[in-house]
Structure formats: structure tokens, C-alpha cells
Scaffold this active site. Structure first.
Site, PDB file in Angstrom:
ATOM      1  N   HIS A   1       9.773 -33.935  -5.288  1.00  0.00           N
ATOM      2  CA  HIS A   1      11.226 -33.945  -5.046  1.00  0.00           C
ATOM      3  C   HIS A   1      11.525 -33.964  -3.540  1.00  0.00           C
ATOM      4  O   HIS A   1      12.247 -33.105  -3.031  1.00  0.00           O
ATOM      5  CB  HIS A   1      11.891 -32.731  -5.723  1.00  0.00           C
ATOM      6  CG  HIS A   1      13.346 -32.990  -6.030  1.00  0.00           C
ATOM      7  ND1 HIS A   1      13.997 -32.437  -7.105  1.00  0.00           N
ATOM      8  CD2 HIS A   1      14.287 -33.724  -5.371  1.00  0.00           C
ATOM      9  CE1 HIS A   1      15.261 -32.821  -7.110  1.00  0.00           C
ATOM     10  NE2 HIS A   1      15.460 -33.602  -6.068  1.00  0.00           N
TER      11      HIS A   1
ATOM     12  N   ARG B   1      16.945 -37.682 -11.331  1.00  0.00           N
ATOM     13  CA  ARG B   1      16.836 -36.342 -11.908  1.00  0.00           C
ATOM     14  C   ARG B   1      15.793 -36.372 -13.014  1.00  0.00           C
ATOM     15  O   ARG B   1      15.672 -37.365 -13.740  1.00  0.00           O
ATOM     16  CB  ARG B   1      18.181 -35.870 -12.489  1.00  0.00           C
ATOM     17  CG  ARG B   1      19.146 -35.347 -11.431  1.00  0.00           C
ATOM     18  CD  ARG B   1      18.663 -34.023 -10.825  1.00  0.00           C
ATOM     19  NE  ARG B   1      19.465 -33.520  -9.731  1.00  0.00           N
ATOM     20  CZ  ARG B   1      19.214 -33.711  -8.434  1.00  0.00           C
ATOM     21  NH1 ARG B   1      18.186 -34.439  -8.049  1.00  0.00           N
ATOM     22  NH2 ARG B   1      19.989 -33.173  -7.512  1.00  0.00           N
TER      23      ARG B   1
ATOM     24  N   GLU C   1      10.682 -29.050 -13.365  1.00  0.00           N
ATOM     25  CA  GLU C   1      10.534 -28.599 -11.974  1.00  0.00           C
ATOM     26  C   GLU C   1      10.775 -27.102 -11.921  1.00  0.00           C
ATOM     27  O   GLU C   1      11.686 -26.617 -12.607  1.00  0.00           O
ATOM     28  CB  GLU C   1      11.552 -29.316 -11.079  1.00  0.00           C
ATOM     29  CG  GLU C   1      11.177 -30.751 -10.811  1.00  0.00           C
ATOM     30  CD  GLU C   1      12.145 -31.435  -9.844  1.00  0.00           C
ATOM     31  OE1 GLU C   1      12.651 -30.755  -8.935  1.00  0.00           O
ATOM     32  OE2 GLU C   1      12.376 -32.624 -10.026  1.00  0.00           O
TER      33      GLU C   1
HETATM   34  N1  LIG Z   1      15.136 -37.375  -5.174  1.00  0.00           N
HETATM   35  C1  LIG Z   1      15.976 -36.742  -4.405  1.00  0.00           C
HETATM   36  O1  LIG Z   1      15.582 -35.956  -3.547  1.00  0.00           O
HETATM   37  C2  LIG Z   1      17.447 -37.028  -4.532  1.00  0.00           C
HETATM   38  C3  LIG Z   1      18.261 -36.936  -3.392  1.00  0.00           C
HETATM   39  C4  LIG Z   1      19.607 -37.261  -3.522  1.00  0.00           C
HETATM   40  C5  LIG Z   1      20.122 -37.612  -4.775  1.00  0.00           C
HETATM   41  N2  LIG Z   1      19.312 -37.644  -5.866  1.00  0.00           N
HETATM   42  C6  LIG Z   1      19.836 -37.996  -7.189  1.00  0.00           C
HETATM   43  O2  LIG Z   1      20.030 -39.407  -7.223  1.00  0.00           O
HETATM   44  C7  LIG Z   1      21.014 -39.720  -8.200  1.00  0.00           C
HETATM   45  C8  LIG Z   1      22.002 -40.743  -7.665  1.00  0.00           C
HETATM   46  O3  LIG Z   1      22.655 -40.232  -6.514  1.00  0.00           O
HETATM   47  P1  LIG Z   1      23.847 -41.067  -5.826  1.00  0.00           P
HETATM   48  O4  LIG Z   1      24.197 -40.355  -4.578  1.00  0.00           O
HETATM   49  O5  LIG Z   1      23.505 -42.507  -5.773  1.00  0.00           O
HETATM   50  O6  LIG Z   1      24.991 -40.830  -6.914  1.00  0.00           O
HETATM   51  P2  LIG Z   1      26.311 -41.716  -7.154  1.00  0.00           P
HETATM   52  O7  LIG Z   1      27.251 -40.825  -7.872  1.00  0.00           O
HETATM   53  O8  LIG Z   1      26.752 -42.349  -5.880  1.00  0.00           O
HETATM   54  O9  LIG Z   1      25.810 -42.880  -8.124  1.00  0.00           O
HETATM   55  C9  LIG Z   1      25.446 -42.680  -9.450  1.00  0.00           C
HETATM   56  C10 LIG Z   1      25.855 -43.908 -10.226  1.00  0.00           C
HETATM   57  O10 LIG Z   1      25.327 -43.793 -11.537  1.00  0.00           O
HETATM   58  C11 LIG Z   1      26.274 -44.366 -12.426  1.00  0.00           C
HETATM   59  N3  LIG Z   1      26.010 -43.871 -13.773  1.00  0.00           N
HETATM   60  C12 LIG Z   1      26.140 -42.617 -14.239  1.00  0.00           C
HETATM   61  N4  LIG Z   1      25.746 -42.552 -15.535  1.00  0.00           N
HETATM   62  C13 LIG Z   1      25.382 -43.819 -15.873  1.00  0.00           C
HETATM   63  C14 LIG Z   1      24.888 -44.390 -17.059  1.00  0.00           C
HETATM   64  N5  LIG Z   1      24.692 -43.670 -18.166  1.00  0.00           N
HETATM   65  N6  LIG Z   1      24.638 -45.717 -17.061  1.00  0.00           N
HETATM   66  C15 LIG Z   1      24.834 -46.470 -15.952  1.00  0.00           C
HETATM   67  N7  LIG Z   1      25.280 -45.972 -14.793  1.00  0.00           N
HETATM   68  C16 LIG Z   1      25.548 -44.660 -14.755  1.00  0.00           C
HETATM   69  C17 LIG Z   1      27.624 -43.930 -11.857  1.00  0.00           C
HETATM   70  O11 LIG Z   1      28.675 -44.749 -12.304  1.00  0.00           O
HETATM   71  C18 LIG Z   1      27.382 -44.055 -10.356  1.00  0.00           C
HETATM   72  O12 LIG Z   1      27.784 -45.304  -9.851  1.00  0.00           O
HETATM   73  C19 LIG Z   1      21.636 -38.367  -8.597  1.00  0.00           C
HETATM   74  O13 LIG Z   1      21.010 -37.939  -9.795  1.00  0.00           O
HETATM   75  C20 LIG Z   1      21.208 -37.441  -7.500  1.00  0.00           C
HETATM   76  O14 LIG Z   1      21.150 -36.116  -7.930  1.00  0.00           O
HETATM   77  C21 LIG Z   1      17.987 -37.363  -5.766  1.00  0.00           C
END
Ligand SMILES: NC(=O)c1ccc[n+]([C@@H]2O[C@H](COP(=O)([O-])OP(=O)(O)OC[C@H]3O[C@@H](n4cnc5c(N)ncnc54)[C@H](O)[C@@H]3O)[C@@H](O)[C@H]2O)c1
Length: 319
Positions: free
Chosen positions: A292, A245, A274
Site C-alpha cells: 500500500h 482498495r 490489510e
Molecule cells: N494505493 C494507494 O496508496 C492509493 C492512494 C490514493 C488513492 N487510492 C484509491 O484509489 C481509488 C481511486 O482514487 P481517485 O482519487 O481516482 O478517486 P476518484 O473519486 O477521483 O475516482 C473514482 C472514480 O471511480 C468511479 N466509480 C466508482 N464506482 C464505480 C463503478 N462501480 N464502476 C465504474 N466506475 C466507478 C467514480 O465515478 C469516479 O470517477 C480510491 O479507491 C482510493 O482510495 C489508493
């Protein structure tokens, strides 16, 4: 049984829903006309990606809505708790795009490691007149194999990144506020696999020891996760990728770190402002850029469409 897919829906989802008797409307209705459109057409399910906002006022103004679906993971554009308090089902597709996002991380890493962002800009302009000079500029590329990748956020996408990194022969270190140990199944094409357990460690250790850092955490409530202080801890010449993000990295601190040489290159799929990222970021020669598109693959969109269709049919008990 009308479904408005306001930010589009993959054909797989449209087909699966149409087959069950739903009418799927994929016309993009502008945000300011949405309330009227939903009410006039008695829309019961609204599907969005990240563009359309489903806020409290829209929810209050549209009592026909029973399901709000997000094709993707992050639901920052939906007032989820409020919708659920009104007994509206809010669904998303958390796992459908993880592999695609993880592959994009490596697209950025391989690109940056061989100067492709700069080379792709300069070759069309001076590739015929200054070929040798450009070749010299890009002679210090690096390999990923044998290097250390630091994964921050060892959830769904972080674990997919680990899987690819292990397959490439990288050392994987990781930090996560909730996941202590992740068991990564590295699958090979011939159905063979190996399991590798990765213990997470404090963030500081990952920042200090990684050659490449990749971020996979949600937007943080308390501001940037990677700012000036975090960059100061990193190795000289580190690379960083953000496909999570926009607000997770302080872009000003990133540009300063790139300009000082502390960070060799960055890969960004997400931005603070964005859909109008800063010009300084967009024009920086050491940043590999995508708009994105982490989840924008044929395979991920197919899985997203099918997952939404399955969940809608299950909630509305249409079999
Ligand atoms: N670029 C894109 O098009 C796209 C697509 C899908 C998801 N995403 C983004 O990717 C990110 C991850 O998605 P995901 O499905 O793996 O999520 P997820 O919830 O499976 O994993 C996120 C992890 O981050 C950890 N976390 C949260 N805050 C933390 C911190 N301060 N320090 C350490 N660890 C922390 C959580 O414990 C969790 O294990 C999200 O922000 C999501 O919105 C982006």
C-alpha cells in the site's frame, strides 16, 4: 493550537503549520490510548493516514476535536458523516497523490511484463548456477506500447494513468459509472502538450478488450467488482493491477485466474486483509507486490503536507 498527526506528517506540512504558531505532535499514540491523549492535551485537530481509526465513539468522547484530516484520499477509517453532523470539519487531500499512484501502476505493469517479481526472487538463489535456465524462463516478455489498457474508474488517478499510457503509445479504453468523457492533457517535458478525449464505455467492453486492466474505483458497497464472472470475460493472458482498495478484487478468483493462465500476471498494492494479506497472494510468483505504497513518494507526501496545512489554516482562519 495543538495538532496530533497520529500517522505522521511530511516535514512540508509540519513546517507550514509550525510557522503559523501550531504545535504539531507526531508521536504515534496507540488507538486504545487516543481518547485520553486527545482530552488531556486539548487536541483540536487530528490528522491521520489510513492506520488510525476515527470512529463515532472516539468523536463522542473527544469534544475538543474541530478538524479531522486525512492525508490521502480514502476516508474509510473515519466516520465522516457522523463527524460532520457534529460540526467537525473533515478534510482530505484528494489530488495530491494521483500522479504517484499512477506511476506505481506502471511500475507493476512493466515489472510483470518482464517477469521481475519471479526473477527478483530467483536470481539471488540460482542466478549464478542456473543463469541460462532463468533466461529461458523469462524470454517471452512483452512491451506495453501498442497494447490496450482498460482503466476502470476514470477519476483523478484513472486520468493520470491515461495520461501516462497515452504518452507510452498505448490505446486507452475506460469505464466509469459517472464520467462519460475525460479530456486528457498529455504534458511533455518541454511544456508542449496534446489533448486527447476519451469516451468511457460499459464495463463489459473494457473487460473484454483490454490487454492490461487497472482499477481506480473506491471500495464498492455491494462487494467485489472483479470476481469470477469478470475474469471469465477477460482476454486470455490479460494482466490486472489493483492500486485502489483491497476488496475491489476477489483474491480467490484472482489466484484461480492466475493459476489457470487466464491472467498472465497481477500487480497489487492493496489487499483484502490489510495489514496481513493472505500468504497465498504474498507467495504467488505471478504477482508483483507493494505494501500500500501508492502515495508513498517524496513528492506526494510533500503535496499532502502542504495541502493539509493550507486547509487547516483556512478553516481556523490563521493567516
Ligand atoms: N494505493 C494507494 O496508496 C492509493 C492512494 C490514493 C488513492 N487510492 C484509491 O484509489 C481509488 C481511486 O482514487 P481517485 O482519487 O481516482 O478517486 P476518484 O473519486 O477521483 O475516482 C473514482 C472514480 O471511480 C468511479 N466509480 C466508482 N464506482 C464505480 C463503478 N462501480 N464502476 C465504474 N466506475 C466507478 C467514480 O465515478 C469516479 O470517477 C480510491 O479507491 C482510493 O482510495 C489508493
Amino acid at each position: 493550537m495543538k495538532i496530533l498527526a497520529n500517522d505522521g506528517l511530511d516535514q512540508s506540512g509540519i513546517d507550514a503549520l509550525t510557522e503559523k504558531g501550531f504545535e504539531v505532535i507526531t508521536t504515534k499514540i496507540p488507538q486504545e490510548l487516543l481518547v485520553d491523549y486527545i482530552n488531556e492535551n486539548n487536541i483540536r485537530t487530528v490528522l491521520v493516514r489510513s492506520a488510525t481509526q476515527i470512529r463515532k465513539d472516539l468523536i463522542d468522547a473527544c469534544p475538543s476535536i474541530e478538524i479531522i484530516g486525512r492525508g490521502g484520499v480514502g476516508m474509510d477509517n473515519i466516520d465522516v458523516d457522523y463527524a460532520r453532523s457534529k460540526n467537525i470539519h473533515v478534510i482530505n487531500t484528494p489530488s495530491a497523490s494521483s500522479e504517484s499512484v499512477a506511476e506505481l501502476v506502471f511500475a507493476h505493469l512493466f515489472s510483470g511484463a518482464r517477469f521481475l517479481p519471479d526473477s527478483n526472487r530467483k536470481m539471488p538463489v540460482i542466478g549464478d548456477s542456473e543463469f541460462a535456465k532463468l533466461k529461458k524462463c523469462y524470454e517471452k516478455g512483452i512491451e506495453l506500447r501498442g497494447k490496450t489498457i482498460g482503466i476502470i474508474g476514470m477519476g483523478r488517478i484513472g486520468q493520470e494513468v491515461a495520461r501516462i499510457a497515452l504518452g507510452l503509445g498505448m490505446r486507452v479504453i475506460a469505464a466509469d459509472s459517472n464520467v462519460g468523457r475525460a479530456s486528457i492533457k498529455v504534458k511533455f517535458y518541454n511544456n508542449q502538450f496534446i489533448n486527447v478525449d476519451i469516451e468511457t464505455e460499459p464495463l463489459e467492453g473494457v473487460l473484454k478488450h483490454a490487454d492490461f486492466i487497472t482499477l481506480h474505483v473506491p471500495a464498492q458497497k455491494d462487494g467485489y467488482m472483479i470476481g469470477e464472472e469478470a475474469f471469465a470475460l477477460m482476454k486470455e493472458g490479460v494482466a490486472i493491477v489493483n492500486c485502489s482498495r483491497g476488496g475491489v478484487i476477489d483474491e480467490e478468483a484472482l489466484v484461480a485466474a492466475l493459476n489457470s493462465g487466464k491472467v498472465a500476471f497481477a500487480g497489487l498494492d492493496v489487499f483484502m486483509n490489510e495489514p496481513t494479506p493472505s500468504k497465498e497472494i504474498l507467495n504467488h510468483p505471478k504477482i508483483s507486490l507493494t505494501p500500500h505504497t501508492g502515495a508513498s513518494t517524496v513528492e506526494a507526501q510533500d503535496r499532502i503536507g502542504l495541502s493539509l496545512a493550507e486547509q487547516i489554516c483556512s478553516i481556523l482562519q490563521v493567516y
